[in-house]
Structure formats: structure tokens, C-alpha cells
Motif scaffolding. Structure first.
Motif, PDB file in Angstrom:
ATOM      1  N   SER A   1       0.829  -1.218   0.000  1.00 33.89           N
ATOM      2  CA  SER A   1       0.000   0.000   0.000  1.00 33.89           C
ATOM      3  C   SER A   1       0.855   1.257   0.000  1.00 33.89           C
ATOM      4  O   SER A   1       0.409   2.321  -0.432  1.00 33.89           O
ATOM      5  CB  SER A   1      -0.964  -0.004   1.186  1.00 33.89           C
ATOM      6  OG  SER A   1      -0.263   0.126   2.399  1.00 33.89           O
ATOM      7  N   ASN A   2       2.098   1.157   0.462  1.00 30.79           N
ATOM      8  CA  ASN A   2       2.966   2.342   0.498  1.00 30.79           C
ATOM      9  C   ASN A   2       3.880   2.464  -0.716  1.00 30.79           C
ATOM     10  O   ASN A   2       4.133   3.570  -1.181  1.00 30.79           O
ATOM     11  CB  ASN A   2       3.829   2.336   1.767  1.00 30.79           C
ATOM     12  CG  ASN A   2       3.044   2.737   3.002  1.00 30.79           C
ATOM     13  OD1 ASN A   2       2.782   3.914   3.208  1.00 30.79           O
ATOM     14  ND2 ASN A   2       2.631   1.758   3.784  1.00 30.79           N
ATOM     15  N   PHE A   3       4.415   1.320  -1.165  1.00 28.27           N
ATOM     16  CA  PHE A   3       5.440   1.391  -2.220  1.00 28.27           C
ATOM     17  C   PHE A   3       5.102   0.496  -3.407  1.00 28.27           C
ATOM     18  O   PHE A   3       5.977   0.115  -4.173  1.00 28.27           O
ATOM     19  CB  PHE A   3       6.812   0.962  -1.672  1.00 28.27           C
ATOM     20  CG  PHE A   3       7.188   1.606  -0.373  1.00 28.27           C
ATOM     21  CD1 PHE A   3       7.486   2.964  -0.317  1.00 28.27           C
ATOM     22  CD2 PHE A   3       7.244   0.861   0.799  1.00 28.27           C
ATOM     23  CE1 PHE A   3       7.835   3.556   0.894  1.00 28.27           C
ATOM     24  CE2 PHE A   3       7.591   1.459   2.012  1.00 28.27           C
ATOM     25  CZ  PHE A   3       7.881   2.811   2.046  1.00 28.27           C
ATOM     26  N   GLY A   4       3.825   0.088  -3.529  1.00 24.14           N
ATOM     27  CA  GLY A   4       3.432  -0.904  -4.532  1.00 24.14           C
ATOM     28  C   GLY A   4       3.445  -0.355  -5.952  1.00 24.14           C
ATOM     29  O   GLY A   4       4.046   0.679  -6.241  1.00 24.14           O
ATOM     30  N   THR A   5       2.751  -1.061  -6.831  1.00 25.82           N
ATOM     31  CA  THR A   5       2.817  -0.756  -8.266  1.00 25.82           C
ATOM     32  C   THR A   5       2.326   0.651  -8.599  1.00 25.82           C
ATOM     33  O   THR A   5       2.711   1.212  -9.619  1.00 25.82           O
ATOM     34  CB  THR A   5       1.989  -1.785  -9.068  1.00 25.82           C
ATOM     35  OG1 THR A   5       0.750  -1.986  -8.370  1.00 25.82           O
ATOM     36  CG2 THR A   5       2.717  -3.110  -9.199  1.00 25.82           C
ATOM     37  N   SER A   6       1.500   1.250  -7.695  1.00 24.64           N
ATOM     38  CA  SER A   6       1.039   2.611  -7.979  1.00 24.64           C
ATOM     39  C   SER A   6       2.150   3.634  -7.760  1.00 24.64           C
ATOM     40  O   SER A   6       1.980   4.814  -8.033  1.00 24.64           O
ATOM     41  CB  SER A   6      -0.159   2.950  -7.079  1.00 24.64           C
ATOM     42  OG  SER A   6       0.261   2.945  -5.731  1.00 24.64           O
ATOM     43  N   ARG A   7       3.279   3.197  -7.201  1.00 26.81           N
ATOM     44  CA  ARG A   7       4.416   4.100  -6.984  1.00 26.81           C
ATOM     45  C   ARG A   7       5.611   3.589  -7.799  1.00 26.81           C
ATOM     46  O   ARG A   7       6.524   2.959  -7.251  1.00 26.81           O
ATOM     47  CB  ARG A   7       4.805   4.150  -5.496  1.00 26.81           C
ATOM     48  CG  ARG A   7       3.679   4.530  -4.542  1.00 26.81           C
ATOM     49  CD  ARG A   7       3.331   6.025  -4.584  1.00 26.81           C
ATOM     50  NE  ARG A   7       4.459   6.883  -4.265  1.00 26.81           N
ATOM     51  CZ  ARG A   7       4.818   7.218  -3.024  1.00 26.81           C
ATOM     52  NH1 ARG A   7       4.168   6.775  -1.991  1.00 26.81           N
ATOM     53  NH2 ARG A   7       5.850   8.029  -2.830  1.00 26.81           N
ATOM     54  N   PRO A   8       5.604   3.833  -9.137  1.00 31.18           N
ATOM     55  CA  PRO A   8       6.647   3.252 -10.008  1.00 31.18           C
ATOM     56  C   PRO A   8       8.062   3.662  -9.603  1.00 31.18           C
ATOM     57  O   PRO A   8       9.024   2.962  -9.901  1.00 31.18           O
ATOM     58  CB  PRO A   8       6.305   3.797 -11.403  1.00 31.18           C
ATOM     59  CG  PRO A   8       5.329   4.900 -11.193  1.00 31.18           C
ATOM     60  CD  PRO A   8       4.662   4.674  -9.889  1.00 31.18           C
ATOM     61  N   GLU A   9       8.179   4.800  -8.862  1.00 30.72           N
ATOM     62  CA  GLU A   9       9.533   5.231  -8.468  1.00 30.72           C
ATOM     63  C   GLU A   9      10.200   4.232  -7.513  1.00 30.72           C
ATOM     64  O   GLU A   9      11.407   4.288  -7.299  1.00 30.72           O
ATOM     65  CB  GLU A   9       9.504   6.643  -7.868  1.00 30.72           C
ATOM     66  CG  GLU A   9       8.828   6.790  -6.512  1.00 30.72           C
ATOM     67  CD  GLU A   9       7.328   7.123  -6.600  1.00 30.72           C
ATOM     68  OE1 GLU A   9       6.659   6.669  -7.562  1.00 30.72           O
ATOM     69  OE2 GLU A   9       6.825   7.820  -5.692  1.00 30.72           O
ATOM     70  N   TYR A  10       9.406   3.301  -6.927  1.00 32.44           N
ATOM     71  CA  TYR A  10      10.004   2.328  -6.014  1.00 32.44           C
ATOM     72  C   TYR A  10      10.296   0.993  -6.685  1.00 32.44           C
ATOM     73  O   TYR A  10      10.780   0.060  -6.035  1.00 32.44           O
ATOM     74  CB  TYR A  10       9.103   2.114  -4.796  1.00 32.44           C
ATOM     75  CG  TYR A  10       9.088   3.322  -3.903  1.00 32.44           C
ATOM     76  CD1 TYR A  10      10.220   3.680  -3.171  1.00 32.44           C
ATOM     77  CD2 TYR A  10       7.960   4.138  -3.811  1.00 32.44           C
ATOM     78  CE1 TYR A  10      10.231   4.803  -2.381  1.00 32.44           C
ATOM     79  CE2 TYR A  10       7.962   5.265  -3.014  1.00 32.44           C
ATOM     80  CZ  TYR A  10       9.096   5.596  -2.307  1.00 32.44           C
ATOM     81  OH  TYR A  10       9.109   6.711  -1.515  1.00 32.44           O
ATOM     82  N   ALA A  11       9.980   0.865  -8.005  1.00 29.64           N
ATOM     83  CA  ALA A  11      10.290  -0.386  -8.699  1.00 29.64           C
ATOM     84  C   ALA A  11      11.799  -0.586  -8.632  1.00 29.64           C
ATOM     85  O   ALA A  11      12.569   0.321  -8.930  1.00 29.64           O
ATOM     86  CB  ALA A  11       9.804  -0.317 -10.139  1.00 29.64           C
ATOM     87  N   GLY A  12      12.232  -1.756  -8.195  1.00 27.66           N
ATOM     88  CA  GLY A  12      13.670  -2.054  -8.132  1.00 27.66           C
ATOM     89  C   GLY A  12      14.379  -1.387  -6.958  1.00 27.66           C
ATOM     90  O   GLY A  12      15.608  -1.429  -6.875  1.00 27.66           O
TER      91      GLY A  12
END
Ligand code: CTP
Ligand code: MG
Length: 378
Positions: free
Chosen positions: A282-293
């Protein structure tokens, strides 16, 4: 970035009137200097305490070998200068903190450091004043009434870049705090919000007030949280393994969008759950692409910011890694240090287990981790 803390504790505590020097006075079962050191230790790479002459051995015994004890001077300024001479050259910032402000929190020190990291050369905590303050002459006649809105009560820890504090002490001036020396150099000094609990214990009444803060601590709300994570080993043998904030050369990594650090992710979930702040998804999931990787360390840092923003500080976190390999034992301390650093110095424990050949971890198909966290409302 490396941080040294100098704690002048060389005073006699005349106004407190105890039988021992003030820093050795007991408050809730331990001495003022032990409180001050314990509150600063989580953010310090080097701690130097200036003790009253003749009591160096006693202070060293009380504070342990991690703390450097130096002989204090005749004045506070001299005690700080004695400590400053021992600050290692690779320290970027130096915090100067009165032993008498034994209950100033780790969080206050963190906020001072944050301001230094944003580029300030000098930072002090300050409180607004509620009384009207008069300037008087030697005969006790009022000479001036400064505008109360522009006054602040200066506290410690006061933070400086090492060079700033070194230059300030070269002025050889005497002052009751270090900011006053820096002020003479016309270097800007940023004032951040101080803390009531950072009061300077000066009189017996102050000691009673401080006791009330400690007692309050015992009744503060504590919360636990739990988190788990699991990932399968990659079919690609060249994929690197990230685990517990470390790289593991020669080990095969796990599949996943992020770096797949199961230990870091389990801890993040435990902290978020304790703070009732959702979970990793809910904090860093797919809706926050900046956290991918994003790396495990990065997610731990972001999680810490969420926990702080929710009004909590971390008491400790514990994580158990489940899998056949890698062997955690030989690198346990390194992993503890990496995670603790990402969590602003919080106490971390790491254990590991295999599962007797059972389940996907036992069959060597992947890794999992389970974590708990304890946090306290500020
Ligand atoms: N301090 C010091 N060396 C000195 C004098 C003071 O390191 N020669 C330290 C004190 O130990 C204290 C801090 O500076 O942690 C602030 O000083 P203060 O509160 O005035 O403590 P004391 O000097 O011990 O108290 P008093 O003035 O009542 O004697
Ligand atoms: Mg004094």
C-alpha cells in the motif's frame, strides 16, 4: 555521514547541591551521564565525555570502552575544547550536548543532524519563552524589555560541521554554549524546535521535573507489528542475491520486481503494521513506479520516515531468515549494521534457520523471512 558527540560533564553541580558531581546524580535508576550517552549513542560514530578531573576512571567504568573519556576543564567551554581535540578527523559533524540535559531525545539529535545534512553549518534546538524577559544592569534596574516573540531558550545537542566548531573554539572566548562562539564568527545558526524534556537539570526542582518525564515514558503507548516475505530463487544463476541489506557474491538471487531482500521487506512490513500505516504494497506498490527495483535499504529508510511521521520511534526490530543458504552467521554483524543504519540506528537482531528439508525453503526453492517490530509513541 560520520557524527561525533561531545558531552561536557565536567561540572560540579553546585546549584543542584548533591554529594557527587551532577553527571553522577541518579535519575530513575541510572546516572545523568548514562542517560545522556544512551540517548545520543544511536546517532553517534564517536562519543567523547569530559569528566571532572580525578573521576575519569569512574566515568570510563560506568560508560564502557565505546566511549572516550577526557579530563574536563575549569569551564564548560574548556571541557568542550578538550573533547574537540579528540574528535577524529573523518567526522563530518559534531554535536555538543550537556550531560545536564540527560533526557534530550535521540529524535531531537536526529532532527539537528537532518538540518546539518541539508547544508546548515550550525544548528541549535530552541524553545519559545512564555515569560517576559527583562535586561537589567548591575544594580538590578531594568534597561530593556526585548520582544518576547524574538527570544528563544537555547538547548543542546547543538550541531556543527567539524570545521565550524574547530574555528569557533580558536576564538578562545568563553561562553555558556557553543553557538555563542559560532555567533562571533557571524556564521548563521539555525534554530529548530527544541523539547521540554531537554531541560537543563540545574536545581533539585529540575530533577523532580525530569523524573516526571521518565515516569511518563513508562506509560507511553507501545505497539508491536509483524511482517513476512518470501521469494523463489531465480532460474538465472547470474542474478545477484540481496539479503538483509547486503550483497552476497556467489549466491543466486531471487525473482521479484524489487531487489527481493526478504529480510528488509519483512522488517518494513512489521514496522508499518506496528504503526498502523498499511504495508509494503500500500505504500510502495505498483502505484508508486519510483520504487520499482528499490533496494532493501531504501525501503527501510522510507519506512522509517513513515513511522516517524506517524509519531513513533523504534524500540527494536527482530528478523528471522528462513532458508538453506546463504549462511547468515559469518556476516550477521555486517547485516545488523546495514539494517540498523538504514533504520537510523535502531537496535536490530537477525537470526536464521533451515526447516529440516521441509517446505519450499527446505527444498532449496527460495527464501523467506519473518520479522517483528516494537515501536513507542513519542
Ligand atoms: N561542564 C563541564 N565543565 C565545566 C563546567 C560545566 O563540562 N567546567 C558541563 C556540566 O557538567 C554540564 C554542562 O557543562 O553538563 C552545563 O553546565 P551546568 O549545567 O552549569 O553544570 P554545572 O557547572 O555542573 O552546575 P553548576 O553551575 O550548578 O555548578
Ligand atoms: Mg555551571
Amino acid at each position: 555521514m560520520s557524527i561525533a558527540v561531545i558531552i561536557p560533564a565536567g561540572g560540579s553541580g553546585e546549584r543542584l547541591g548533591a554529594k557527587v558531581p551532577k553527571a553522577l546524580v541518579q535519575l530513575g535508576g541510572r546516572t545523568l551521564i548514562e542517560h545522556a550517552v544512551a540517548n545520543m549513542a544511536p546517532i553517534a560514530d564517536q562519543i567523547i565525555v569530559a569528566a571532572p578531573a580525578g573521576l575519569e576512571g569512574k566515568f570510563q567504568e560506568l560508560l564502557g570502552s565505546e566511549v572516550t573519556v577526557v579530563t574536563g576543564g575549569i569551564t564548560r567551554t574548556e571541557s568542550v575544547a578538550a573533547g574537540l581535540r579528540l574528535v577524529s578527523k573523518d567526522m563530518k559533524f559534531v554535536l555538543v550536548h550537556d550531560a545536564a540535559r540527560a533526557l534530550a531525545s535521540t529524535d531531537l539529535a536526529r532532527r539537528v543532524i537532518k538540518e546539518l545534512q541539508s547544508g546548515a553549518d550550525a544548528v541549535i534546538p530552541g524553545l519559545k519563552v512564555s515569560d517576559t524577559i527583562k535586561r537589567v544592569n548591575l544594580d538590578s534596574f531594568v534597561t530593556k524589555t526585548p520582544n518576547r516573540a524574538k527570544l528563544r531558550i537555547a538547548q543542546t545537542p547543538q550541531g556543527f560541521t567539524r570545521e565550524t566548531l574547530v574555528i569557533a573554539h580558536k576564538t578562545q572566548s568563553e561562553a555558556t554554549d557553543d553557538a555563542a562562539l559560532v555567533e562571533e564568527l557571524e556564521i548563521p545558526i539555525k534554530v529548530i524546535f527544541g523539547e521540554d524534556r531537554a531541560l537543563k537539570i540545574t536545581t533539585p526542582d529540575d530533577l523532580i521535573r525530569a523524573e516526571r518525564y521518565l515516569l511518563g515514558d513508562e506509560h507511553r503507548e507501545m505497539r508491536v507489528g509483524i511482517g513476512t516475505d518470501a521469494h523463489a530463487f531465480s532460474a538465472d544463476p547470474s542474478r545477484p542475491l540481496a539479503l538483509a541489506g547486503l550483497e552476497w557474491p556467489g549466491e543466486v538471487g531471487v525473482d521479484g520486481h524489487s531487489d527481493g531482500d526478504v529480510a528488509a521487506h519483512a522488517i518494513c512490513d512489521a514496522l508499518l503494521s506496528a504503526a498502523q500505516a498499511g504495508d509494503l504494497g500500500s505504500n510502495f506498490g505498483t502505484s508508486r513506479p519510483e520504487y520499482a527495483g528499490a533496494s532493501g535499504a531504501k525501503l527501510l529508510q522510507e519506512t522509517l520516515a513513515i513511522v516517524h511521521a506517524a509519531g513513533y520511534s523504534i524500540n527494536n526490530v527482530a528478523v528471522q531468515i528462513v532458508g538453506n543458504r546463504p549462511k547468515i552467521g559469518p556476516r550477521r554483524q555486517e547485516a545488523i549494521d546495514a539494517i540498523s543504519e538504514a533504520l537510523g540506528g535502531a537496535p536490530v537482531s537477525i537470526s536464521a534457520t533451515t526447516t529440516d528439508g521441509l517446505g519450499f525453503t527446505g527444498e532449496g526453492k527460495g527464501l523467506s523471512a519473518i520479522a517483528t517490530a516494537l515501536i513507542t509513541r513519542n
